[in-house]
Design a protein around this motif. Structure first.
Motif, PDB file in Angstrom:
ATOM      1  N   GLN A  77      21.972  51.012 -41.197  1.00 33.78           N
ATOM      2  CA  GLN A  77      22.785  50.144 -41.855  1.00 33.78           C
ATOM      3  C   GLN A  77      22.833  49.784 -43.265  1.00 33.78           C
ATOM      4  N   LYS A 111      30.593  48.938 -42.553  1.00 40.77           N
ATOM      5  CA  LYS A 111      31.282  47.746 -41.998  1.00 40.77           C
ATOM      6  C   LYS A 111      31.451  48.058 -40.459  1.00 40.77           C
ATOM      7  N   GLN A 112      32.260  48.932 -39.900  1.00 41.86           N
ATOM      8  CA  GLN A 112      32.148  49.167 -38.500  1.00 41.86           C
ATOM      9  C   GLN A 112      31.517  50.160 -37.924  1.00 41.86           C
ATOM     10  N   TYR A 168      30.833  52.160 -35.287  1.00 40.69           N
ATOM     11  CA  TYR A 168      31.323  53.332 -34.669  1.00 40.69           C
ATOM     12  C   TYR A 168      32.213  54.022 -35.595  1.00 40.69           C
ATOM     13  N   THR A 169      33.142  53.532 -36.356  1.00 38.77           N
ATOM     14  CA  THR A 169      33.946  54.211 -37.416  1.00 38.77           C
ATOM     15  C   THR A 169      33.156  54.777 -38.405  1.00 38.77           C
ATOM     16  N   ASP A 170      32.098  54.136 -38.856  1.00 37.78           N
ATOM     17  CA  ASP A 170      31.336  54.715 -39.883  1.00 37.78           C
ATOM     18  C   ASP A 170      30.618  55.912 -39.619  1.00 37.78           C
ATOM     19  N   ASP A 211      27.712  41.451 -26.445  1.00 34.42           N
ATOM     20  CA  ASP A 211      27.697  42.261 -27.644  1.00 34.42           C
ATOM     21  C   ASP A 211      26.317  42.744 -28.108  1.00 34.42           C
ATOM     22  N   SER A 240      31.633  38.920 -34.737  1.00 34.14           N
ATOM     23  CA  SER A 240      31.964  39.952 -35.219  1.00 34.14           C
ATOM     24  C   SER A 240      32.421  41.207 -34.494  1.00 34.14           C
ATOM     25  N   THR A 241      33.302  41.962 -34.940  1.00 35.37           N
ATOM     26  CA  THR A 241      33.696  43.078 -34.319  1.00 35.37           C
ATOM     27  C   THR A 241      33.052  44.391 -34.621  1.00 35.37           C
ATOM     28  N   ALA A 242      31.874  44.207 -35.554  1.00 38.96           N
ATOM     29  CA  ALA A 242      31.279  45.550 -36.181  1.00 38.96           C
ATOM     30  C   ALA A 242      30.883  46.322 -35.194  1.00 38.96           C
ATOM     31  N   THR A 257      32.879  48.791 -29.201  1.00 38.94           N
ATOM     32  CA  THR A 257      32.904  50.305 -29.127  1.00 38.94           C
ATOM     33  C   THR A 257      34.322  50.726 -29.095  1.00 38.94           C
ATOM     34  N   MET A 316      37.866  48.715 -28.140  1.00 42.05           N
ATOM     35  CA  MET A 316      39.082  48.462 -29.274  1.00 42.05           C
ATOM     36  C   MET A 316      40.375  49.132 -28.654  1.00 42.05           C
TER      37      MET A 316
END
Length: 282
Positions: free
Chosen positions: A109, A130-131, A133-135, A232, A255-257, A260, A264
């Motif tokens: 991170q 940021k997120q 799983y996306t990153d 979380d 946070s939604t960071a 999963t 989402m």
């Protein structure tokens, strides 16, 4: 991504390591990386390897003196301590004596990575901004299979604990889940981390209260369940890795960071105060 030999340093909490290893194991780029894992992660990775194939990954364990869940420098609670200095010195010595001249050294991170670079004199680059799983997916050019919702749910598990106390699922939310399952044919277990107690603490008319003492026991509980409610924290990321449908409960303004892909995509998340029958997934 080129074919250079890059390194990924796993120095953060157990959830970060679980996510990174899951993506890397599913990446066509995995041969381009060596994982430098803090030795405190060894028990987690050993247990995780029983459920996902990590055999093709190059993992080297190094003792950086981390005795809590992550490098002290990444925390606020343990930031100012003699152990923090010792950990940073060990990391600085490692990169000095084991230079990576052919690739890049990465951290999980961005958070406090600038501070780490300042203290070590090294140039770590962060994967996640940021997120998570996306990153991670974008970085490794990788996707992980999202657990499929199932219409057959017989065994429900609640894992209330979290590393950060504010994220622990409160008793009223647990009681609400119990109430929703009362009169159904679904069994319910509520599992707490407590290494001093026996595995099964008690059995009530509608649910079992159980205790887990290590990662193997936690993963066995998750793997045996059909649906899991969790905070979380690490257990939810293990649910994603073990392909188990799950629901995240989190504090107000959370946070939604770390949410999963399953949560989402299926809107399987709610904060403690707003958790109601409109959110109940089963």
């Amino acid at each position: 991504m080129s074919t250079q030999s890059h390194r990924i340093f796993l120095l953060r909490a157990y959830g970060d390591a679980t996510i990174a290893l899951h993506f890397l194991a599913n990446s066509h780029e995995k041969n381009n990386y060596t994982v430098i894992a803090s030795s405190h992660l060894r028990p987690l990775i050993k247990a995780l390897s029983s459920y996902i194939d990590l055999s093709s990954l190059k993992i080297e364990f190094v003792d950086f003196g981390i005795t809590k869940s992550q490098l002290n420098l990444f925390t606020n609670r343990h930031l100012v301590s003699i152990n923090t200095i010792h950990q940073v010195i060990k990391l600085k010595q490692f990169v000095k004596h084991n230079p990576n001249n052919e690739g890049v050294d990465y951290l999980e991170q961005e958070k406090k990575s600038t501070l780490l670079n300042l203290f070590t004199g090294h140039s770590f680059k962060a994967i996640v901004n940021k997120q998570v799983y996306t990153d991670m997916g974008d970085f490794f050019i990788s996707t992980v299979v999202i657990p499929k919702p199932t219409s057959t749910i017989n065994k429900v598990l609640i894992v209330p604990d979290a590393r950060i106390s504010a994220r622990r699922i409160p008793e009223n939310a647990i009681d609400y889940i119990k109430t929703q399952l009362t009169g159904t044919n679904k069994s319910l277990q509520v599992a707490y981390f407590n290494k001093d107690n026996e595995h099964k603490l008690q059995t009530e008319s509608q649910y079992e209260l159980v205790s887990y003492a290590n990662f193997e026991q936690l993963m066995a509980l998750i793997n045996d369940a059909d649906f899991i409610f969790g905070s979380d924290s690490l257990p939810i990321h293990l649910c994603n890795a073990l392909q188990k449908p799950h629901f995240i409960l989190y504090p107000n303004n959370g946070s939604t960071a770390f949410f999963t892909p399953f949560c989402m995509a299926n809107k399987c998340h709610a904060n403690f105060d707003k958790f109601s029958s409109t959110h109940f997934p089963i």
